[in-house]
Design an enzyme around this catalytic site. Structure first.
Site, short mmCIF file in Angstrom:
data_model
loop_
_atom_site.label_atom_id
_atom_site.label_comp_id
_atom_site.label_asym_id
_atom_site.label_seq_id
_atom_site.Cartn_x
_atom_site.Cartn_y
_atom_site.Cartn_z
N TRP A 102 0.96 -1.15 0.03
CA TRP A 102 -0.06 0.13 -0.07
C TRP A 102 0.87 1.21 -0.04
O TRP A 102 0.47 2.21 -0.80
CB TRP A 102 -1.05 0.01 1.11
N ASP A 174 -1.14 6.85 6.07
CA ASP A 174 -2.17 6.16 5.58
C ASP A 174 -2.47 4.98 6.73
O ASP A 174 -1.76 4.11 7.09
CB ASP A 174 -1.92 5.38 4.34
N LYS A 198 -11.99 -0.95 7.13
CA LYS A 198 -11.37 -2.07 7.96
C LYS A 198 -11.83 -1.74 9.50
O LYS A 198 -12.25 -2.57 10.04
CB LYS A 198 -9.83 -1.87 7.74
#
Ligand SMILES: *Cc1c(COP(=O)(O)O)cnc(C)c1O
Length: 362
Positions: A102, A174, A198
């Site tokens: 990511w 992030d 999430k």
């Protein structure tokens, strides 16, 4: 129906009391005779709901007064683009720390919008064990408009547990897969973002927490839906927001406050992860490939030494009510995502299944 535990990496489990509350209000929200999905986002009741959501989140996550909270669309990936569009300034360059998939994707997207340097901060040793090798960038960080990293790499399960040192540079994180899993000193960050699906609620909404002085410098071509200034000035409603997703996040925050806040969640999360990792450590059958210091408290990756056994594990676990344990396609193996909403009973059931599977297949 057997008791089901959902280990999905995202969209992920939402706690039962939240879903029950939403169910109970679905056809008649606050006595209006309609659902929350069918009312104006600018109406009094919805505006009251988001004001309370902001207040609850500030209390829960200890958000300082000089930070704005935005609820945007486009997911974390949208922020991969929005961050450079909004934060690139006089220095004309950003630093991206790459700790896996990511953070690498964030850098790749940002390259469309700005100049950047990218540094790999993970090593793999001869046994395949991954560790983070550097968190102090104070010697170089201030040449950049900001430094970006990912607190928890959801696919490999690599978590960076100490906040990187960047001197006076702006730190951007992030936090999609570990946000609000523990208290965080937000004042160390310029900006934090996270897709909700999430740890916060359903897919379709993205949380951005941004320091006020960083708002208002977006480059000319920034779409207004991703311009932090236009969004901050219009209560995150420059276009119609995903009202139902926002409402569900608000219910999650209320539930978390009612359960005692982030310290309680942090303890619970540590305990769940410790149970699973200590089982993996003593097992000759399963392996985890992350260094102890960087093992994720949220996404626990493991595998046997055999792909067929891995597939069998995932299939038999699903039959036993332990769902979505297949690892990400780029990594293979298994992954148990044990976010805030996963009760300890879920982890205990997983370990019991792992023992049984080991006994039958070792
Ligand atoms: C899931 C995830 C993303 C992607 O989120 P989207 O909301 O689908 O764009 C980005 N970063 C991390 C760390 C993630 O876990």
């Amino acid at each position: 129906m057997t008791q089901v535990f959902n280990f999905s990496a995202g969209p992920a489990m939402i706690s039962k009391p939240v879903l029950e509350k939403a169910q109970s209000e679905l056809l008649n929200w606050l006595g209006q005779g309609t659902s929350v999905m069918e009312v104006s986002h600018r109406g009094k009741l919805f505006m009251e709901m988001i004001t309370e959501c902001d207040k609850d989140l500030r209390q829960l996550f200890n958000v300082p007064d000089n930070y704005k909270i935005l609820f945007l669309q486009g997911g974390a990936r949208g922020q991969f683009a929005a961050v450079p569009m909004n934060l690139i300034g006089a220095k004309g360059k950003a630093l991206y720390l790459n700790s896996g998939h990511w953070s690498g994707m964030a850098a790749k997207e940002a390259r469309n919008f700005c100049e950047l340097d990218e540094i790999s901060i993970v090593d793999k040793d001869e046994n395949g064990v991954i560790s983070v090798n550097r968190t102090d960038f104070s010697d170089i960080a201030e040449q950049y408009d900001y430094v970006h990293y990912c607190t928890n790499e959801t696919i490999t399960g690599v978590q960076i547990k100490e906040i990187p040192k960047v001197g006076n540079a702006v730190l951007v994180a992030d936090m999609s897969s570990d946000i609000m899993s523990k208290p965080v000193d937000i004042s160390k960050f310029g900006l934090i973002y996270a897709g909700a699906q999430k740890n916060l609620g359903p897919a379709g909404i993205t949380l951005v927490i941004v320091r006020e002085d960083l708002i208002g410098h977006a480059c000319q071509a920034t779409p207004s839906i991703w311009n932090y200034e236009t969004q901050a000035n219009s209560d995150s409603m420059i276009n119609t927001p995903p009202t139902f997703a926002w409402y569900l996040c608000a219910l999650v925050f209320k539930q978390m406050l009612a359960e005692g806040g982030l310290e309680i969640y942090a303890k619970r999360n540590e305990k769940k992860a410790a149970l699973l990792y200590s089982y993996l450590e003593q097992s000759q059958f399963y392996r985890n490939y992350i260094a102890v210091a960087n093992r994720s408290v949220m996404n626990v990756t493991f595998s046997t030494d055999n792909d067929e056994l891995n597939a069998k594990f995932v299939a038999e676990a699903a039959e036993a009510g332990l769902q979505a344990l297949k690892g990400h396609k780029v990594l293979g193996g298994m992954r148990a995502s044990i976010y805030n909403a996963m009760p300890i009973e879920g982890v205990e059931a997983l370990i019991a299944f792992m023992k049984k599977f080991e006994a039958e297949n070792a």
